[in-house]
Design a protein around this motif. Structure first.
Motif, mmCIF file in Angstrom:
data_model
loop_
_atom_site.group_PDB
_atom_site.id
_atom_site.type_symbol
_atom_site.label_atom_id
_atom_site.label_comp_id
_atom_site.label_asym_id
_atom_site.label_seq_id
_atom_site.Cartn_x
_atom_site.Cartn_y
_atom_site.Cartn_z
ATOM 1 N N GLU A 49 -15.987 25.994 49.956
ATOM 2 C CA GLU A 49 -16.216 27.378 49.538
ATOM 3 C C GLU A 49 -16.892 27.456 48.172
ATOM 4 O O GLU A 49 -17.822 28.247 47.982
ATOM 5 C CB GLU A 49 -14.889 28.153 49.535
ATOM 6 C CG GLU A 49 -14.315 28.395 50.913
ATOM 7 C CD GLU A 49 -13.540 27.209 51.504
ATOM 8 O OE1 GLU A 49 -13.038 27.345 52.618
ATOM 9 O OE2 GLU A 49 -13.435 26.147 50.839
ATOM 10 N N ALA A 50 -16.441 26.649 47.219
ATOM 11 C CA ALA A 50 -17.069 26.656 45.892
ATOM 12 C C ALA A 50 -18.489 26.104 45.984
ATOM 13 O O ALA A 50 -19.396 26.601 45.302
ATOM 14 C CB ALA A 50 -16.235 25.853 44.901
ATOM 15 N N ALA A 51 -18.704 25.093 46.823
ATOM 16 C CA ALA A 51 -20.053 24.550 47.018
ATOM 17 C C ALA A 51 -20.968 25.597 47.635
ATOM 18 O O ALA A 51 -22.125 25.731 47.230
ATOM 19 C CB ALA A 51 -19.998 23.297 47.892
ATOM 20 N N LEU A 52 -20.467 26.353 48.600
ATOM 21 C CA LEU A 52 -21.267 27.430 49.201
ATOM 22 C C LEU A 52 -21.616 28.495 48.163
ATOM 23 O O LEU A 52 -22.750 28.987 48.136
ATOM 24 C CB LEU A 52 -20.510 28.073 50.373
ATOM 25 C CG LEU A 52 -20.401 27.248 51.640
ATOM 26 C CD1 LEU A 52 -19.373 27.865 52.595
ATOM 27 C CD2 LEU A 52 -21.760 27.121 52.320
ATOM 28 N N TYR A 55 -24.314 27.095 46.019
ATOM 29 C CA TYR A 55 -25.575 27.062 46.760
ATOM 30 C C TYR A 55 -26.210 28.451 46.769
ATOM 31 O O TYR A 55 -27.408 28.596 46.606
ATOM 32 C CB TYR A 55 -25.321 26.585 48.197
ATOM 33 C CG TYR A 55 -26.558 26.472 49.043
ATOM 34 C CD1 TYR A 55 -27.359 25.343 48.989
ATOM 35 C CD2 TYR A 55 -26.925 27.495 49.908
ATOM 36 C CE1 TYR A 55 -28.501 25.234 49.763
ATOM 37 C CE2 TYR A 55 -28.065 27.395 50.680
ATOM 38 C CZ TYR A 55 -28.845 26.269 50.608
ATOM 39 O OH TYR A 55 -29.983 26.175 51.377
ATOM 40 N N ASN A 56 -25.384 29.479 46.900
ATOM 41 C CA ASN A 56 -25.895 30.845 47.004
ATOM 42 C C ASN A 56 -26.174 31.483 45.648
ATOM 43 O O ASN A 56 -27.209 32.125 45.475
ATOM 44 C CB ASN A 56 -24.907 31.698 47.799
ATOM 45 C CG ASN A 56 -25.395 33.104 48.037
ATOM 46 O OD1 ASN A 56 -25.036 34.016 47.290
ATOM 47 N ND2 ASN A 56 -26.211 33.278 49.062
ATOM 48 N N ALA A 57 -25.265 31.322 44.688
ATOM 49 C CA ALA A 57 -25.375 32.047 43.412
ATOM 50 C C ALA A 57 -25.800 31.175 42.248
ATOM 51 O O ALA A 57 -26.168 31.685 41.205
ATOM 52 C CB ALA A 57 -24.045 32.719 43.081
ATOM 53 N N GLY A 58 -25.708 29.863 42.410
ATOM 54 C CA GLY A 58 -26.078 28.959 41.332
ATOM 55 C C GLY A 58 -24.885 28.216 40.771
ATOM 56 O O GLY A 58 -23.784 28.766 40.692
ATOM 57 N N GLU A 59 -25.131 26.987 40.391
ATOM 58 C CA GLU A 59 -24.071 26.119 39.878
ATOM 59 C C GLU A 59 -23.446 26.670 38.597
ATOM 60 O O GLU A 59 -22.222 26.640 38.432
ATOM 61 C CB GLU A 59 -24.621 24.717 39.642
ATOM 62 C CG GLU A 59 -25.101 24.048 40.912
ATOM 63 C CD GLU A 59 -25.957 22.825 40.650
ATOM 64 O OE1 GLU A 59 -25.493 21.944 39.894
ATOM 65 O OE2 GLU A 59 -27.075 22.763 41.184
ATOM 66 N N ARG A 87 -19.850 36.461 47.843
ATOM 67 C CA ARG A 87 -18.516 36.478 48.452
ATOM 68 C C ARG A 87 -18.628 36.596 49.976
ATOM 69 O O ARG A 87 -18.002 35.830 50.723
ATOM 70 C CB ARG A 87 -17.669 37.619 47.874
ATOM 71 C CG ARG A 87 -16.227 37.617 48.324
ATOM 72 C CD ARG A 87 -15.399 38.682 47.629
ATOM 73 N NE ARG A 87 -15.975 40.014 47.721
ATOM 74 C CZ ARG A 87 -16.617 40.650 46.733
ATOM 75 N NH1 ARG A 87 -16.761 40.078 45.560
ATOM 76 N NH2 ARG A 87 -17.107 41.854 46.910
ATOM 77 N N GLN A 88 -19.458 37.508 50.446
ATOM 78 C CA GLN A 88 -19.630 37.681 51.887
ATOM 79 C C GLN A 88 -20.301 36.462 52.520
ATOM 80 O O GLN A 88 -19.940 36.061 53.627
ATOM 81 C CB GLN A 88 -20.432 38.947 52.177
ATOM 82 C CG GLN A 88 -19.653 40.198 51.891
ATOM 83 C CD GLN A 88 -20.475 41.463 52.054
ATOM 84 O OE1 GLN A 88 -21.693 41.436 52.125
ATOM 85 N NE2 GLN A 88 -19.795 42.599 52.100
ATOM 86 N N TYR A 89 -21.242 35.861 51.828
ATOM 87 C CA TYR A 89 -21.909 34.640 52.314
ATOM 88 C C TYR A 89 -20.878 33.548 52.556
ATOM 89 O O TYR A 89 -20.839 32.929 53.623
ATOM 90 C CB TYR A 89 -22.959 34.197 51.288
ATOM 91 C CG TYR A 89 -23.613 32.876 51.576
ATOM 92 C CD1 TYR A 89 -24.661 32.779 52.474
ATOM 93 C CD2 TYR A 89 -23.190 31.716 50.926
ATOM 94 C CE1 TYR A 89 -25.276 31.560 52.739
ATOM 95 C CE2 TYR A 89 -23.799 30.497 51.179
ATOM 96 C CZ TYR A 89 -24.840 30.428 52.081
ATOM 97 O OH TYR A 89 -25.433 29.217 52.340
ATOM 98 N N VAL A 90 -20.013 33.313 51.571
ATOM 99 C CA VAL A 90 -18.990 32.276 51.688
ATOM 100 C C VAL A 90 -18.040 32.602 52.844
ATOM 101 O O VAL A 90 -17.711 31.732 53.658
ATOM 102 C CB VAL A 90 -18.220 32.107 50.360
ATOM 103 C CG1 VAL A 90 -17.020 31.187 50.527
ATOM 104 C CG2 VAL A 90 -19.154 31.591 49.272
ATOM 105 N N GLU A 91 -17.599 33.849 52.933
ATOM 106 C CA GLU A 91 -16.678 34.241 54.005
ATOM 107 C C GLU A 91 -17.311 34.068 55.387
ATOM 108 O O GLU A 91 -16.662 33.561 56.313
ATOM 109 C CB GLU A 91 -16.231 35.696 53.814
ATOM 110 C CG GLU A 91 -15.342 35.898 52.618
ATOM 111 C CD GLU A 91 -15.107 37.356 52.260
ATOM 112 O OE1 GLU A 91 -14.148 37.616 51.521
ATOM 113 O OE2 GLU A 91 -15.887 38.236 52.696
#
Length: 127
Positions: A49-52, A55-59, A87-91
């Motif tokens: 989840e943190a990796a996603l 990936y989506n918002a930046g390290e 948040r929705q991307y990860v979910e």
């Protein structure tokens, strides 16, 4: 997978393959570099989840979101993501991954049980 050219260049060097921006639309090349990048994010952040989120918002954003006390559960981390899109991307990815696990386990004749009785979003967040 979508990679910025600068990220793709770093992943090509790490994979010891020649970087070619024009090949980023080649699925085999793109997936090879993208999986190297995502594997690094998983190692760096400790959970899918943190990796996603990275990936989506930046390290850098995930680093700042996880700078305080550790979350008791990964679901807490996901709920605390301040960007609705991320948040929705990860979910969505976590939900779809569980669906694919079930579908493919049925096709392979395995029992249709959730992994370890816990969904991916319920695992403890580690830094």
């Amino acid at each position: 997978m979508q990679l910025l050219p600068s990220t793709a260049r770093r992943m090509a060097a790490k994979s010891k393959v020649r970087y070619a921006q024009g090949r980023l639309t080649d699925p085999d090349y793109n997936i090879r570099l993208g999986t190297v990048y995502f594997a690094g994010l998983q190692k760096q952040f400790g959970t899918i989840e943190a990796a996603l989120a990275a990936y989506n918002a930046g390290e850098d954003r995930v680093i700042s979101w996880t700078a305080g006390p550790p979350y008791r559960e990964t679901a807490e981390f996901v709920d605390s993501i301040p960007f609705t899109e991320t948040r929705q991307y990860v979910e969505i990815i976590a939900r779809n991954a569980e669906i694919y696990r079930r579908l493919y386990s049925e096709k392979l004749g395995e029992k249709n049980e959730p992994s370890g009785g816990k969904s991916a979003s319920r695992k403890r967040h580690g830094r």
